[in-house]
Design a protein around this motif. Sequence first.
Motif, PDB file in Angstrom:
ATOM      1  N   GLY A 131       3.450   6.174  -5.248  1.00  8.55           N
ATOM      2  CA  GLY A 131       3.247   6.265  -6.696  1.00  8.55           C
ATOM      3  C   GLY A 131       2.246   7.347  -7.035  1.00  8.55           C
ATOM      4  N   SER A 132       1.167   7.467  -6.237  1.00  7.97           N
ATOM      5  CA  SER A 132       0.176   8.520  -6.445  1.00  7.97           C
ATOM      6  C   SER A 132       0.771   9.901  -6.182  1.00  7.97           C
ATOM      7  N   LEU A 133       1.742   9.972  -5.263  1.00  6.20           N
ATOM      8  CA  LEU A 133       2.436  11.233  -4.968  1.00  6.20           C
ATOM      9  C   LEU A 133       3.537  11.527  -5.983  1.00  6.20           C
ATOM     10  N   MET A 156       0.836  -1.204   0.000  1.00  4.52           N
ATOM     11  CA  MET A 156       0.000   0.000   0.000  1.00  4.52           C
ATOM     12  C   MET A 156       0.871   1.254   0.000  1.00  4.52           C
ATOM     13  N   ALA A 157       1.976   1.221   0.757  1.00  2.00           N
ATOM     14  CA  ALA A 157       2.893   2.369   0.771  1.00  2.00           C
ATOM     15  C   ALA A 157       3.432   2.651  -0.625  1.00  2.00           C
ATOM     16  N   ALA A 184       6.526  -2.727 -11.294  1.00  2.00           N
ATOM     17  CA  ALA A 184       6.448  -2.319 -12.701  1.00  2.00           C
ATOM     18  C   ALA A 184       5.855  -0.923 -12.833  1.00  2.00           C
ATOM     19  N   SER A 185       4.838  -0.610 -12.030  1.00  2.00           N
ATOM     20  CA  SER A 185       4.247   0.726 -12.066  1.00  2.00           C
ATOM     21  C   SER A 185       5.278   1.787 -11.710  1.00  2.00           C
ATOM     22  N   ALA A 186       6.093   1.505 -10.680  1.00  2.00           N
ATOM     23  CA  ALA A 186       7.140   2.455 -10.287  1.00  2.00           C
ATOM     24  C   ALA A 186       8.212   2.568 -11.369  1.00  2.00           C
ATOM     25  N   TYR A 187       8.571   1.443 -11.990  1.00  2.00           N
ATOM     26  CA  TYR A 187       9.566   1.480 -13.077  1.00  2.00           C
ATOM     27  C   TYR A 187       9.096   2.376 -14.222  1.00  2.00           C
ATOM     28  N   LYS A 225      10.625   6.184  -4.031  1.00  2.00           N
ATOM     29  CA  LYS A 225      10.114   5.604  -2.787  1.00  2.00           C
ATOM     30  C   LYS A 225       9.119   4.488  -3.088  1.00  2.00           C
ATOM     31  N   ALA A 226       8.287   4.702  -4.106  1.00  2.00           N
ATOM     32  CA  ALA A 226       7.307   3.682  -4.478  1.00  2.00           C
ATOM     33  C   ALA A 226       8.007   2.380  -4.837  1.00  2.00           C
ATOM     34  N   LEU A 227       9.100   2.470  -5.594  1.00  2.00           N
ATOM     35  CA  LEU A 227       9.856   1.285  -5.987  1.00  2.00           C
ATOM     36  C   LEU A 227      10.508   0.631  -4.780  1.00  2.00           C
TER      37      LEU A 227
END
Length: 573
Positions: free
Chosen positions: A204-206, A198-199, A240-243, A211-213
């Motif tokens: 990722g939204s921020l 969740m973090a 993958a979303s963070a990448y 940090k998301a990765l």
Amino acid sequence: MKRLLFFILSFVFCVSLQAAPTMAEQLFERFEHSDGQKRIEAANAFMKELQKEGIADELVEFANGTSEDSLTMIVWYWAGECFYAQQQYARALEYGQQALPLLQKKGDLLLQSDCLSLLGAICFRLSDYVNASKYAKKCYEIDRKLNDHGRESSSLNTIAGIYLAAKQPDEAEKYILKAIEVNKMVDEPQRMAIILGMASEVYGSLKNYSKALDYARQAYEKEQQLGRKDKEAVRLTQMASAYIGLNQYENAEEALEKAMPVLRQNKNLQSLGISCNLMGKVKLHEENEDEAVIYFTEGVEIFQQLGDLYNEIHSQEGLYEALKNSYPVQAMLHQERVTQLKDSLYNIETSSQLSKYNAEYGNDLLKEKGLWNERFIRYTLLIGGSLLLLLLIALIWGICMARRRDKMQMNRYDKLQDNMDVLNEKYELLRNRYSNAMATRTSDDEEGEEGLTPADCEFLNKTTRVVEQQVEIGKFDVDTVASQLNLSPSQFRRRLSALTGTSPQLFIQNVRMKKARYLLDNHPELNINEIAMKCGYEENSNFTRVFKRVFGITPTDYINGRLDEDVDDETQD
């Protein structure tokens, strides 16, 4: 045309499934229309069905003479859980809200926490983020009173998810960081993996993709240690979303290629749909528009099935980008769908904000001096009537406009038929290629995952030893076994089911039956009644019934068969 026919048939099939009430629904209706002793019998039948369907971990039984309030509040709460599992969120909300005041009256904090958690999840699914947050925060307050840090961290994680869905990532960040801090006090790796995931989504939204990765990697490492392949795939999707946010498309594609076969195998549609959208973005970056169409189309199908408007928007936007150069007219249809979806989301969010306004300010305004007089009531009725008239006019106008738009849409579809046929033929060809490739990858992955890890084997061996010890002392319920393994009943049930495919009750039963067969084979001095007692059965009839169900033969016939074999062996000698 083939795909259109497939969608129609799928829709009709889904409607037919929804129209047929489940056995649990039928039993609950029987409970609602019964009284006296029959009401208690109907309640027990309903709870037995919930355990059978896996909705309830343990069987809840009501004794004769159970008070009406106790009976009603527990059955209503479990009705909420039942309808939530069936995605009938309106009915789930109705019974959860009816059960809550009865639970509060009884004063059982644990049951109140469970009910509040359920209501928060239901409101979240209904996009009512204001009430979802209200219920989740009340649940958190109770968990703090109970001094249960594990439940407390889960409640904080839920609140963070609600704020994230309500597009308030700054608020979500506060709660998710607190959840991480609290969970460190109890060292529960499974819960921590969920919180770290969740973090990753919050950051990722921020747009803080580094940090998301980092959080997604930590969550992935936790899942690897736990040996949970299905959850590893979810964390790979988050990575993958963070990448992609960091423009590292090759790394994103590699992570998604590992994740998607596992998500398909475990039928995790939500994460699979998100993976399709991410892979579509990767293919667009590679300028491979044909494959991008395949992934975004699959995403649309999944999110329409789930009723997830927010993620369907991303799929439809991806289809527009993939088609706008080669098939601009077809691309515009997807752009129009994006507009419709955004309008729907706007209405949902507007309703949520109005609810929030009324909850926070409505009561205070009504309490102001002088409002409760005749003039106020008269003006309220006048304004209400006017608003109702305007609403009726708007409704009629909306219906007329919808019919006009439908007619224009049909004309447009007729003109685009030739282009759609060409696109569908090309899509089917690419989809077949994709399916063959994915089938090859899936078979390779399955071959590499045969067998259990040493940690899994140790867990099963330890579980068997604990059950055998508990049988010796005649105490072998699931709660006791889970406690001996330092797990909660729900954690124990999920892990054991993932490894063996059976429930804890069935596992315990199998251990008892193996012991029974061992005693029958090696201790002829014991009679059947003595063996039944040693295996934890106080009544010989229960032991005989279970033994026959497991081995297909009664204990007496089993002994006679063994004696016949011994006689045959001696004759041959």
